[in-house]
Design a protein around this motif. Structure first.
Motif, PDB file in Angstrom:
ATOM      1  N   ALA A 230      -1.342  18.930 -37.367  1.00 52.25           N
ATOM      2  CA  ALA A 230      -2.446  19.811 -36.997  1.00 52.25           C
ATOM      3  C   ALA A 230      -3.083  19.384 -35.670  1.00 52.25           C
ATOM      4  O   ALA A 230      -3.579  20.231 -34.917  1.00 52.25           O
ATOM      5  N   ARG A 231      -3.075  18.086 -35.373  1.00 49.76           N
ATOM      6  CA  ARG A 231      -3.596  17.618 -34.085  1.00 49.76           C
ATOM      7  C   ARG A 231      -2.790  18.160 -32.911  1.00 49.76           C
ATOM      8  O   ARG A 231      -3.325  18.403 -31.834  1.00 49.76           O
ATOM      9  N   ALA A 232      -1.484  18.321 -33.152  1.00 49.80           N
ATOM     10  CA  ALA A 232      -0.590  18.943 -32.165  1.00 49.80           C
ATOM     11  C   ALA A 232      -0.648  18.259 -30.807  1.00 49.80           C
ATOM     12  O   ALA A 232      -0.641  18.918 -29.761  1.00 49.80           O
ATOM     13  N   ARG A 233      -0.693  16.926 -30.821  1.00 48.48           N
ATOM     14  CA  ARG A 233      -0.619  16.159 -29.570  1.00 48.48           C
ATOM     15  C   ARG A 233       0.861  15.898 -29.278  1.00 48.48           C
ATOM     16  O   ARG A 233       1.505  15.136 -29.999  1.00 48.48           O
ATOM     17  N   THR A 234       1.382  16.538 -28.255  1.00 47.67           N
ATOM     18  CA  THR A 234       2.817  16.486 -27.994  1.00 47.67           C
ATOM     19  C   THR A 234       3.128  15.645 -26.762  1.00 47.67           C
ATOM     20  O   THR A 234       2.277  15.391 -25.914  1.00 47.67           O
ATOM     21  N   ALA A 235       4.399  15.245 -26.678  1.00 51.43           N
ATOM     22  CA  ALA A 235       4.881  14.480 -25.522  1.00 51.43           C
ATOM     23  C   ALA A 235       6.379  14.683 -25.415  1.00 51.43           C
ATOM     24  O   ALA A 235       7.033  15.141 -26.362  1.00 51.43           O
ATOM     25  N   GLY A 236       6.939  14.317 -24.265  1.00 50.52           N
ATOM     26  CA  GLY A 236       8.383  14.358 -24.091  1.00 50.52           C
ATOM     27  C   GLY A 236       8.939  15.747 -24.290  1.00 50.52           C
ATOM     28  O   GLY A 236       8.611  16.686 -23.566  1.00 50.52           O
TER      29      GLY A 236
ATOM     30  N   GLY B 182       8.318  17.816 -26.548  1.00 52.34           N
ATOM     31  CA  GLY B 182       7.437  18.639 -27.360  1.00 52.34           C
ATOM     32  C   GLY B 182       7.195  18.106 -28.750  1.00 52.34           C
ATOM     33  O   GLY B 182       6.578  18.782 -29.586  1.00 52.34           O
ATOM     34  N   ASP B 183       7.628  16.865 -29.029  1.00 55.98           N
ATOM     35  CA  ASP B 183       7.404  16.275 -30.341  1.00 55.98           C
ATOM     36  C   ASP B 183       5.923  15.983 -30.535  1.00 55.98           C
ATOM     37  O   ASP B 183       5.247  15.469 -29.634  1.00 55.98           O
ATOM     38  N   ASP B 184       5.416  16.290 -31.729  1.00 59.11           N
ATOM     39  CA  ASP B 184       4.050  15.885 -32.039  1.00 59.11           C
ATOM     40  C   ASP B 184       4.055  14.444 -32.557  1.00 59.11           C
ATOM     41  O   ASP B 184       5.084  13.759 -32.526  1.00 59.11           O
ATOM     42  N   GLU B 185       2.901  13.986 -33.038  1.00 54.47           N
ATOM     43  CA  GLU B 185       2.774  12.580 -33.434  1.00 54.47           C
ATOM     44  C   GLU B 185       3.326  12.287 -34.825  1.00 54.47           C
ATOM     45  O   GLU B 185       3.388  11.125 -35.228  1.00 54.47           O
TER      46      GLU B 185
END
Length: 455
Positions: A402-408, A410-413
């Motif tokens: 739900a936090r939807a903090r993505t990187a790289g 598009g993966d979330d945490e």
């Protein structure tokens, strides 16, 4: 533990200032951060012995290499480097030479895991040249307490003398344990209270999931997390599960009252730690501290004092989750994933509170007593703690999504919590994994552990 402060702050003239100190931690959601800390044992690769502070390849030399190679700034106590700083991160030493990274406050677990990776890469580079390795477990699997050299920090001498007066395992806590913890923010007093209650109730689940201290001096000790057990016989004045946190009316003021009643360890003046062990901070507030007669405490005396309390969750200007054993690289990222998932999403926090709000003081006390030995197999409310752990990890995973903090790509945490998903599903903690190897391929020796699990 923290390095000596460089600025002492203003005098404290009223108890209300202590409450305001905690209130200043309240932050809007946009300013919430994640601070991850982890400790590890430093050992000689050739003979698996502890590394002393002095000498070629000693802890002092290791700190010097971090300064020389990677731009860390030294913090000295007398002639000794006893800590390093870089931006908002610092490296410090636990009493037995355990090497601690206290990471910077960061926005996401992607960032904190990258920080862990960079730090451990630096550890490997220096260790290759100086002949040491580092190992993350809750309790040292091999060394006797008498074999471990003490670090040259003034506060540790005071604690070393005082600890045996309050419990039988305090010196083991200081010299033979390592943990991983995460520090998290709150929006308001009400938000702090809810997070404190949820995290304190669920701390035994973290202890069970991260259990990694089944050996003492080369032999099984009968525990999943001996590190956690040690806290039950360290100092009753400053440890425990804090039942008052669940009482009506709990808030910043009640925590201040608790902290004022915890005996002091020291006061820091003119570069020296003064022995205040067993003395009262309430007397200090009134100018009646025997070692500093007529002197009022400074705000940094209060912040120092706050670091000498050791409950499973500790309140400063943020909340510290303190229940987990140190472990392998991936689990250093899983610990912040667990607590961020539970506490930084409103729906997840509500679900976690619904899970624990009916637990009694007796329920929480039984978990605190039994989990260090039994881990996920601890009987609880008609089932086992493994059943609860599965629910907790699932709530946390949804909170991370739900936090939807993505990187790289598009993966979330949420992928950071997968090691805990596997442990909750299988019941196979690191402690059990290590015991299986000890009884099987390691043929009754813990020495291979240093080769297979070192960073």
């Amino acid at each position: 533990m923290s390095a000596p402060p460089t600025s002492r702050g203003a005098p404290i003239t009223d108890r209300r200032q202590l409450v305001e100190y905690l209130e200043q931690g309240s932050k809007p959601v946009a300013d919430w951060r994640i601070g991850t800390e982890h400790e590890k044992f430093v050992f000689r690769r050739d003979d698996l012995t502890p590394v002393p502070y002095d000498g070629p390849g000693g802890i002092g030399a290791i700190l010097g290499e971090f300064e020389r190679r990677f731009g860390w700034e030294p913090v000295r106590e007398g002639d000794n480097i006893i800590a390093l700083t870089k931006g908002l991160a610092n490296i410090s030493l636990e009493p037995g030479g355990q090497f601690e990274l206290s990471g910077a406050p960061l926005l996401s677990i992607h960032e904190t895991c990258a920080e862990v990776g960079e730090h451990l890469s630096q550890v490997r580079a220096i260790g290759k040249d100086l002949g040491f390795g580092m190992l993350g477990l809750g309790f040292n699997p091999k060394w006797a307490r008498a074999d471990i050299p003490w670090m040259p920090k003034g506060r540790y001498k005071i604690m070393r003398d005082y600890m045996p007066k309050r419990g039988s395992l305090g010196l083991d806590m200081m010299t033979r344990t390592c943990t991983v913890q995460v520090n998290l923010d709150f929006a308001s007093e009400a938000d702090m209270v809810k997070k404190f209650r949820v995290s304190l109730a669920l701390q035994p689940i973290a202890t069970a999931l991260f259990a990694a201290s089944p050996f003492t001096e080369g032999k099984p000790n009968g525990f999943q997390s001996f590190r956690s057990h040690i806290w039950t016989d360290t100092d009753p004045d400053r440890t425990g599960d804090l039942p008052f946190v669940f009482e009506d009316g709990f808030g910043f003021e009640r925590y201040v009252d608790y902290a004022l009643d915890v005996p002091m360890y020291f006061a820091y003046r003119d570069g020296q730690y003064l022995d205040a062990s067993g003395l009262s901070f309430r007397d200090f507030l009134e100018g009646k501290l025997s070692i500093l007669p007529g002197e009022q405490p400074l705000m940094t005396d209060w912040s120092d004092h706050m670091t000498t309390m050791f409950p499973e969750v500790r309140l400063k200007k943020y909340l510290e989750m303190r229940g987990a054993d140190a472990g392998p690289w991936a689990r250093l990222c899983a610990l912040p994933a667990l607590w961020v998932g539970l506490l930084y999403d409103g729906t997840a926090l509500d679900a976690a509170w619904d899970l624990v709000k009916g637990w009694t003081d007796a329920d929480r006390a039984s978990l605190r007593r039994d989990v260090p030995r039994l881990g996920l197999d601890t009987p609880f409310r008609g089932g086992t703690l493994r059943d609860v752990a599965g629910q907790v990890v699932a709530i946390a995973k949804e909170g991370l999504r739900a936090r939807a903090r993505t990187a790289g790509m598009g993966d979330d945490e949420s992928h950071f919590i997968e090691p805990l998903v596997d442990i909750a599903a299988s019941g196979r903690t690191l402690a059990r994994e290590l015991l299986e190897k000890y009884e099987g391929e390691w043929a009754g020796s813990v020495d291979p552990l240093y080769r297979e699990y070192a960073y």
